[in-house]
Design an enzyme around this catalytic site. Sequence first.
Site, PDB file in Angstrom:
ATOM      1  N   LYS A  28       8.067   9.613   8.866  1.00 52.51           N
ATOM      2  CA  LYS A  28       9.496   9.789   9.135  1.00 52.51           C
ATOM      3  C   LYS A  28      10.355   8.930   8.229  1.00 52.51           C
ATOM      4  CE  LYS A  28       8.962   7.670  13.740  1.00 52.51           C
ATOM      5  NZ  LYS A  28       8.246   6.415  13.626  1.00 52.51           N
ATOM      6  N   LYS A  38       0.093  10.349   4.172  1.00 51.36           N
ATOM      7  CA  LYS A  38       0.455  10.710   5.541  1.00 51.36           C
ATOM      8  C   LYS A  38       1.901  11.180   5.610  1.00 51.36           C
ATOM      9  CE  LYS A  38       1.571   7.385   8.251  1.00 51.36           C
ATOM     10  NZ  LYS A  38       1.697   6.184   9.101  1.00 51.36           N
ATOM     11  N   LYS A  98       3.427  -1.831   4.477  1.00 53.62           N
ATOM     12  CA  LYS A  98       4.871  -2.047   4.641  1.00 53.62           C
ATOM     13  C   LYS A  98       5.347  -3.278   3.891  1.00 53.62           C
ATOM     14  CE  LYS A  98       5.906   0.555   8.786  1.00 53.62           C
ATOM     15  NZ  LYS A  98       6.536   0.587  10.105  1.00 53.62           N
TER      16      LYS A  98
END
Length: 326
Positions: free
Chosen positions: A195, A192, A111
Amino acid sequence: KENIFSGVQPSGIPTIGNYIGAMKSFVDLQDQYNATYCVVNQHAITVPQDPEKLRKMTRQLAALYIALGVDPKKSTIFVQSDVPAHAQLAWIIQCLTGLGELERMTQFKDKSAKNETVNAGLLTYPTLMVGDIVLYKAKYVPVGEDQKQHMELTRNFVDRFNSRFGGILVKPDIITPKEGGRIMSLQDPTSKMSKSDSNPKGFISLMDEPKTVVKKIKSAMTDSLGQVNYDKENQAAISNLLVIYSNLSGQSIDQLVAQYDGKGYGQFKTDLADLVASFLEPIQSKVNQLMSSSDLTDILSEGAKKASQTANETLAEIEAAVGLRY
Ligand code: TYM
Protein backbone atom coordinates in the site's frame (compact mmCIF):
# COMPACT_ATOMS: atom_id res chain seq x y z
CA LYS A 1 -14.43 -20.28 21.43
CA GLU A 2 -10.72 -19.64 20.95
CA ASN A 3 -9.44 -16.10 20.49
CA ILE A 4 -8.07 -14.62 17.29
CA PHE A 5 -6.46 -11.23 16.85
CA SER A 6 -5.18 -9.28 13.89
CA GLY A 7 -4.47 -5.74 12.77
CA VAL A 8 -3.78 -3.59 9.75
CA GLN A 9 -1.80 -0.35 9.69
CA PRO A 10 -3.61 2.79 8.50
CA SER A 11 -0.43 3.85 6.70
CA GLY A 12 -2.19 3.95 3.34
CA ILE A 13 -5.36 2.59 1.80
CA PRO A 14 -5.33 -1.22 2.02
CA THR A 15 -4.71 -3.08 -1.24
CA ILE A 16 -6.31 -6.22 -2.62
CA GLY A 17 -3.12 -7.88 -1.29
CA ASN A 18 -4.06 -6.88 2.27
CA TYR A 19 -7.57 -8.13 1.60
CA ILE A 20 -6.63 -11.51 0.15
CA GLY A 21 -3.75 -12.09 2.56
CA ALA A 22 -5.50 -11.08 5.75
CA MET A 23 -8.78 -9.15 5.79
CA LYS A 24 -10.70 -11.82 3.87
CA SER A 25 -9.83 -14.23 6.68
CA PHE A 26 -11.04 -11.69 9.28
CA VAL A 27 -14.49 -12.14 7.80
CA ASP A 28 -14.27 -15.89 7.22
CA LEU A 29 -13.06 -16.65 10.76
CA GLN A 30 -15.33 -14.44 12.84
CA ASP A 31 -18.09 -17.04 13.30
CA GLN A 32 -15.74 -19.77 14.44
CA TYR A 33 -13.63 -17.68 16.83
CA ASN A 34 -13.85 -14.90 19.34
CA ALA A 35 -12.32 -12.26 17.08
CA THR A 36 -10.65 -8.93 17.82
CA TYR A 37 -9.54 -6.71 14.93
CA CYS A 38 -7.49 -3.61 15.47
CA VAL A 39 -6.60 -0.54 13.43
CA VAL A 40 -2.96 -0.35 14.49
CA ASN A 41 -2.40 3.39 14.21
CA GLN A 42 0.50 3.39 16.67
CA HIS A 43 2.37 1.07 14.34
CA ALA A 44 1.75 3.49 11.48
CA ILE A 45 3.70 6.34 13.07
CA THR A 46 6.96 4.37 12.92
CA VAL A 47 7.31 6.09 9.54
CA PRO A 48 6.33 9.76 9.03
CA GLN A 49 2.57 10.35 8.69
CA ASP A 50 0.62 13.49 7.94
CA PRO A 51 -1.68 13.94 11.00
CA GLU A 52 -4.76 14.88 8.99
CA LYS A 53 -4.28 11.96 6.62
CA LEU A 54 -3.64 9.54 9.47
CA ARG A 55 -6.92 10.53 11.15
CA LYS A 56 -8.81 9.93 7.92
CA MET A 57 -7.07 6.64 7.14
CA THR A 58 -7.78 5.38 10.65
CA ARG A 59 -11.50 5.93 10.31
CA GLN A 60 -11.52 4.68 6.76
CA LEU A 61 -9.74 1.46 7.67
CA ALA A 62 -12.26 0.78 10.43
CA ALA A 63 -15.04 1.46 7.92
CA LEU A 64 -13.38 -0.94 5.49
CA TYR A 65 -13.30 -3.73 8.07
CA ILE A 66 -17.06 -3.36 8.40
CA ALA A 67 -17.74 -2.88 4.68
CA LEU A 68 -15.76 -6.03 3.89
CA GLY A 69 -18.00 -7.97 6.23
CA VAL A 70 -16.53 -7.83 9.73
CA ASP A 71 -19.64 -7.69 11.87
CA PRO A 72 -19.27 -5.47 14.95
CA LYS A 73 -21.91 -7.59 16.68
CA LYS A 74 -19.70 -10.66 16.38
CA SER A 75 -16.19 -9.19 16.40
CA THR A 76 -14.52 -6.46 18.41
CA ILE A 77 -13.26 -3.64 16.19
CA PHE A 78 -11.14 -0.91 17.76
CA VAL A 79 -8.32 1.58 17.28
CA GLN A 80 -5.02 0.75 18.98
CA SER A 81 -4.40 4.19 20.53
CA ASP A 82 -7.80 4.01 22.27
CA VAL A 83 -6.45 1.17 24.42
CA PRO A 84 -3.35 2.39 26.30
CA ALA A 85 -2.49 -1.13 27.48
CA HIS A 86 -0.83 -1.75 24.10
CA ALA A 87 1.82 0.92 24.57
CA GLN A 88 2.19 0.06 28.25
CA LEU A 89 2.85 -3.59 27.52
CA ALA A 90 5.18 -2.80 24.62
CA TRP A 91 7.54 -1.14 27.12
CA ILE A 92 7.73 -4.27 29.23
CA ILE A 93 8.29 -6.42 26.15
CA GLN A 94 11.06 -4.11 24.94
CA CYS A 95 12.82 -4.65 28.23
CA LEU A 96 12.62 -8.42 27.72
CA THR A 97 13.76 -8.50 24.09
CA GLY A 98 17.31 -8.53 22.76
CA LEU A 99 18.46 -5.77 20.46
CA GLY A 100 19.88 -8.36 18.08
CA GLU A 101 16.52 -10.05 17.75
CA LEU A 102 14.94 -6.81 16.56
CA GLU A 103 17.81 -5.87 14.27
CA ARG A 104 17.35 -9.19 12.45
CA MET A 105 13.76 -8.43 11.38
CA THR A 106 13.59 -8.14 7.58
CA GLN A 107 10.77 -5.57 7.73
CA PHE A 108 13.05 -3.35 9.84
CA LYS A 109 15.94 -3.86 7.45
CA ASP A 110 13.77 -3.04 4.41
CA LYS A 111 12.11 0.01 5.92
CA SER A 112 15.27 1.42 7.46
CA ALA A 113 16.96 1.10 4.07
CA LYS A 114 14.11 3.01 2.41
CA ASN A 115 13.85 5.88 4.91
CA GLU A 116 16.51 8.53 5.32
CA THR A 117 16.04 8.85 9.04
CA VAL A 118 15.33 5.82 11.17
CA ASN A 119 13.57 6.32 14.47
CA ALA A 120 13.72 4.00 17.47
CA GLY A 121 10.08 2.99 17.00
CA LEU A 122 10.85 1.37 13.66
CA LEU A 123 13.20 -0.98 15.48
CA THR A 124 10.96 -1.70 18.48
CA TYR A 125 7.84 -2.05 16.28
CA PRO A 126 7.67 -5.86 16.66
CA THR A 127 7.47 -5.57 20.45
CA LEU A 128 4.30 -3.51 20.05
CA MET A 129 2.96 -6.23 17.75
CA VAL A 130 3.86 -8.98 20.24
CA GLY A 131 1.95 -6.99 22.85
CA ASP A 132 -1.11 -6.63 20.60
CA ILE A 133 -1.35 -10.38 20.25
CA VAL A 134 -0.61 -11.52 23.81
CA LEU A 135 -2.97 -8.95 25.40
CA TYR A 136 -5.92 -10.84 23.88
CA LYS A 137 -4.44 -14.29 24.53
CA ALA A 138 -4.91 -15.00 20.84
CA LYS A 139 -4.51 -18.61 19.76
CA TYR A 140 -4.53 -17.71 16.07
CA VAL A 141 -3.41 -14.67 14.10
CA PRO A 142 -4.62 -14.33 10.47
CA VAL A 143 -1.93 -12.47 8.51
CA GLY A 144 -0.07 -12.55 5.21
CA GLU A 145 3.24 -14.33 4.75
CA ASP A 146 5.31 -11.19 5.33
CA GLN A 147 4.35 -11.36 9.02
CA LYS A 148 5.81 -14.85 9.56
CA GLN A 149 9.00 -13.53 11.09
CA HIS A 150 7.12 -11.28 13.52
CA MET A 151 4.96 -14.25 14.47
CA GLU A 152 8.04 -16.35 15.18
CA LEU A 153 9.35 -13.54 17.39
CA THR A 154 6.01 -13.55 19.23
CA ARG A 155 6.10 -17.31 19.74
CA ASN A 156 9.67 -17.17 21.04
CA PHE A 157 8.79 -14.32 23.37
CA VAL A 158 5.83 -16.26 24.80
CA ASP A 159 8.02 -19.31 25.45
CA ARG A 160 10.67 -17.23 27.17
CA PHE A 161 8.16 -15.24 29.22
CA ASN A 162 6.23 -18.30 30.31
CA SER A 163 9.28 -20.23 31.41
CA ARG A 164 10.65 -17.27 33.35
CA PHE A 165 7.48 -15.82 34.89
CA GLY A 166 4.94 -18.67 34.85
CA GLY A 167 2.63 -19.87 32.09
CA ILE A 168 0.40 -16.82 31.71
CA LEU A 169 0.62 -16.20 27.99
CA VAL A 170 -0.93 -18.08 25.07
CA LYS A 171 1.41 -19.11 22.25
CA PRO A 172 -0.21 -18.04 18.98
CA ASP A 173 -0.22 -19.83 15.62
CA ILE A 174 -0.25 -18.01 12.31
CA ILE A 175 -3.11 -18.50 9.85
CA THR A 176 -2.19 -17.69 6.24
CA PRO A 177 -4.29 -18.38 3.16
CA LYS A 178 -3.32 -21.46 1.10
CA GLU A 179 -3.00 -19.33 -2.03
CA GLY A 180 -2.67 -15.57 -1.65
CA GLY A 181 -0.51 -15.13 1.44
CA ARG A 182 1.80 -13.04 -0.69
CA ILE A 183 0.18 -11.08 -3.53
CA MET A 184 2.80 -9.54 -5.78
CA SER A 185 3.06 -6.11 -7.39
CA LEU A 186 1.24 -5.77 -10.72
CA GLN A 187 4.37 -4.16 -12.15
CA ASP A 188 6.98 -6.47 -10.66
CA PRO A 189 6.11 -10.06 -9.79
CA THR A 190 9.28 -10.38 -7.69
CA SER A 191 8.19 -7.75 -5.15
CA LYS A 192 5.25 -7.76 -2.78
CA MET A 193 2.18 -5.66 -3.49
CA SER A 194 2.37 -2.82 -0.98
CA LYS A 195 0.00 0.00 0.00
CA SER A 196 2.99 2.31 0.32
CA ASP A 197 4.49 1.54 -3.11
CA SER A 198 5.61 4.80 -4.72
CA ASN A 199 4.30 3.50 -8.06
CA PRO A 200 0.49 3.30 -7.74
CA LYS A 201 0.34 1.04 -10.81
CA GLY A 202 1.83 -1.73 -8.71
CA PHE A 203 -1.19 -2.10 -6.45
CA ILE A 204 -4.97 -1.93 -6.52
CA SER A 205 -6.27 -0.11 -3.49
CA LEU A 206 -9.63 -1.10 -2.07
CA MET A 207 -10.81 2.47 -2.77
CA ASP A 208 -9.64 2.64 -6.41
CA GLU A 209 -12.35 3.75 -8.81
CA PRO A 210 -13.55 1.23 -11.43
CA LYS A 211 -11.79 3.01 -14.29
CA THR A 212 -8.54 3.09 -12.33
CA VAL A 213 -8.89 -0.65 -11.65
CA VAL A 214 -9.37 -1.32 -15.37
CA LYS A 215 -6.34 0.80 -16.28
CA LYS A 216 -4.10 -0.83 -13.68
CA ILE A 217 -5.06 -4.37 -14.66
CA LYS A 218 -4.73 -3.63 -18.38
CA SER A 219 -1.21 -2.31 -17.77
CA ALA A 220 -0.25 -5.15 -15.41
CA MET A 221 2.89 -6.98 -16.41
CA THR A 222 2.47 -10.32 -18.20
CA ASP A 223 4.92 -12.30 -20.36
CA SER A 224 5.48 -13.21 -23.98
CA LEU A 225 4.15 -16.77 -23.75
CA GLY A 226 0.55 -15.70 -24.37
CA GLN A 227 -1.03 -18.59 -22.49
CA VAL A 228 -2.83 -18.35 -19.13
CA ASN A 229 -0.92 -20.83 -16.99
CA TYR A 230 -0.20 -21.26 -13.31
CA ASP A 231 3.57 -21.48 -13.20
CA LYS A 232 5.19 -19.35 -10.51
CA GLU A 233 8.69 -20.00 -11.84
CA ASN A 234 8.25 -19.12 -15.49
CA GLN A 235 5.01 -17.10 -15.52
CA ALA A 236 5.08 -15.31 -12.18
CA ALA A 237 3.05 -12.28 -13.29
CA ILE A 238 0.16 -14.29 -14.78
CA SER A 239 0.24 -16.69 -11.82
CA ASN A 240 -0.19 -13.72 -9.49
CA LEU A 241 -3.19 -12.48 -11.48
CA LEU A 242 -4.63 -16.00 -11.34
CA VAL A 243 -4.33 -16.05 -7.55
CA ILE A 244 -6.16 -12.72 -7.35
CA TYR A 245 -8.85 -13.94 -9.77
CA SER A 246 -9.30 -17.18 -7.87
CA ASN A 247 -9.59 -15.51 -4.47
CA LEU A 248 -12.16 -12.97 -5.62
CA SER A 249 -14.26 -15.33 -7.73
CA GLY A 250 -14.13 -18.45 -5.57
CA GLN A 251 -13.15 -20.46 -8.67
CA SER A 252 -10.13 -22.72 -8.39
CA ILE A 253 -6.96 -21.92 -10.29
CA ASP A 254 -7.35 -25.14 -12.31
CA GLN A 255 -10.85 -24.10 -13.33
CA LEU A 256 -9.60 -20.69 -14.45
CA VAL A 257 -6.70 -22.12 -16.41
CA ALA A 258 -9.12 -24.43 -18.23
CA GLN A 259 -11.56 -21.57 -18.85
CA TYR A 260 -8.90 -19.39 -20.51
CA ASP A 261 -7.23 -22.17 -22.46
CA GLY A 262 -6.30 -20.77 -25.87
CA LYS A 263 -7.83 -17.34 -25.10
CA GLY A 264 -4.76 -15.17 -24.53
CA TYR A 265 -4.30 -12.39 -21.98
CA GLY A 266 -6.69 -9.73 -23.33
CA GLN A 267 -9.92 -11.47 -22.41
CA PHE A 268 -8.45 -12.68 -19.13
CA LYS A 269 -7.50 -9.16 -18.09
CA THR A 270 -10.86 -7.69 -19.15
CA ASP A 271 -12.72 -10.27 -17.07
CA LEU A 272 -10.41 -9.84 -14.08
CA ALA A 273 -10.82 -6.05 -14.20
CA ASP A 274 -14.62 -6.45 -14.27
CA LEU A 275 -14.46 -8.86 -11.37
CA VAL A 276 -12.29 -6.59 -9.21
CA ALA A 277 -14.27 -3.45 -10.02
CA SER A 278 -17.61 -5.07 -9.25
CA PHE A 279 -16.22 -6.57 -6.04
CA LEU A 280 -15.07 -3.14 -4.87
CA GLU A 281 -18.11 -1.10 -5.85
CA PRO A 282 -20.50 -2.08 -3.02
CA ILE A 283 -17.65 -2.00 -0.50
CA GLN A 284 -16.74 1.55 -1.43
CA SER A 285 -20.27 2.83 -1.18
CA LYS A 286 -20.60 1.20 2.26
CA VAL A 287 -17.33 2.83 3.36
CA ASN A 288 -18.45 6.25 2.19
CA GLN A 289 -21.77 5.84 3.94
CA LEU A 290 -20.08 4.77 7.20
CA MET A 291 -17.53 7.59 7.07
CA SER A 292 -20.26 10.19 7.18
CA SER A 293 -22.36 8.55 9.89
CA SER A 294 -22.00 8.58 13.67
CA ASP A 295 -22.37 4.78 13.73
CA LEU A 296 -18.69 4.31 13.10
CA THR A 297 -17.71 6.43 16.10
CA ASP A 298 -20.12 4.44 18.27
CA ILE A 299 -18.79 1.10 17.03
CA LEU A 300 -15.21 2.14 17.73
CA SER A 301 -15.90 3.46 21.20
CA GLU A 302 -17.85 0.31 22.05
CA GLY A 303 -14.98 -1.76 20.60
CA ALA A 304 -12.38 0.13 22.64
CA LYS A 305 -14.38 -0.45 25.81
CA LYS A 306 -14.55 -4.19 25.21
CA ALA A 307 -10.93 -4.46 24.13
CA SER A 308 -9.74 -2.43 27.14
CA GLN A 309 -11.39 -4.81 29.53
CA THR A 310 -9.53 -7.86 28.20
CA ALA A 311 -6.30 -5.95 27.62
CA ASN A 312 -6.22 -4.45 31.11
CA GLU A 313 -6.78 -7.84 32.72
CA THR A 314 -3.84 -9.36 30.86
CA LEU A 315 -1.64 -6.34 31.47
CA ALA A 316 -2.35 -6.58 35.20
CA GLU A 317 -1.38 -10.27 35.20
CA ILE A 318 1.85 -9.52 33.35
CA GLU A 319 2.74 -6.58 35.60
CA ALA A 320 2.14 -8.72 38.65
CA ALA A 321 4.29 -11.54 37.21
CA VAL A 322 7.28 -9.32 36.47
CA GLY A 323 7.06 -7.52 39.83
CA LEU A 324 5.57 -4.19 38.82
CA ARG A 325 2.61 -4.52 41.22
CA TYR A 326 3.67 -4.07 44.80
P1 TYM B 1 0.22 -4.42 7.24
O1 TYM B 1 -0.62 -3.25 7.60
O2 TYM B 1 1.48 -4.18 6.49
O3 TYM B 1 -0.63 -5.43 6.38
C1 TYM B 1 -1.90 -5.88 6.83
C2 TYM B 1 -2.06 -7.35 6.52
O4 TYM B 1 -1.96 -7.59 5.12
C3 TYM B 1 -0.99 -8.57 4.85
N1 TYM B 1 -0.33 -8.25 3.59
C4 TYM B 1 -0.37 -9.02 2.49
N2 TYM B 1 -0.92 -10.22 2.27
C5 TYM B 1 -0.77 -10.74 1.03
N3 TYM B 1 -0.10 -10.13 0.03
C6 TYM B 1 0.47 -8.93 0.21
N4 TYM B 1 1.12 -8.31 -0.77
C7 TYM B 1 0.35 -8.31 1.50
N5 TYM B 1 0.79 -7.15 2.02
C8 TYM B 1 0.36 -7.13 3.30
C9 TYM B 1 -0.03 -8.50 6.02
O5 TYM B 1 0.68 -9.71 6.18
C10 TYM B 1 -0.96 -8.22 7.16
O6 TYM B 1 -1.53 -9.41 7.64
N6 TYM B 1 2.64 -5.75 11.44
C11 TYM B 1 1.37 -5.79 10.72
C12 TYM B 1 0.23 -5.16 11.51
C13 TYM B 1 0.08 -5.65 12.90
C14 TYM B 1 -0.47 -6.89 13.31
C15 TYM B 1 -0.45 -6.88 14.73
C16 TYM B 1 -0.94 -8.01 12.63
C17 TYM B 1 0.39 -4.95 14.02
N7 TYM B 1 0.07 -5.69 15.14
C18 TYM B 1 -0.91 -7.96 15.48
C19 TYM B 1 -1.39 -9.10 13.38
C20 TYM B 1 -1.39 -9.08 14.79
C21 TYM B 1 1.53 -5.07 9.41
O7 TYM B 1 2.43 -4.32 9.19
O8 TYM B 1 0.49 -5.30 8.54
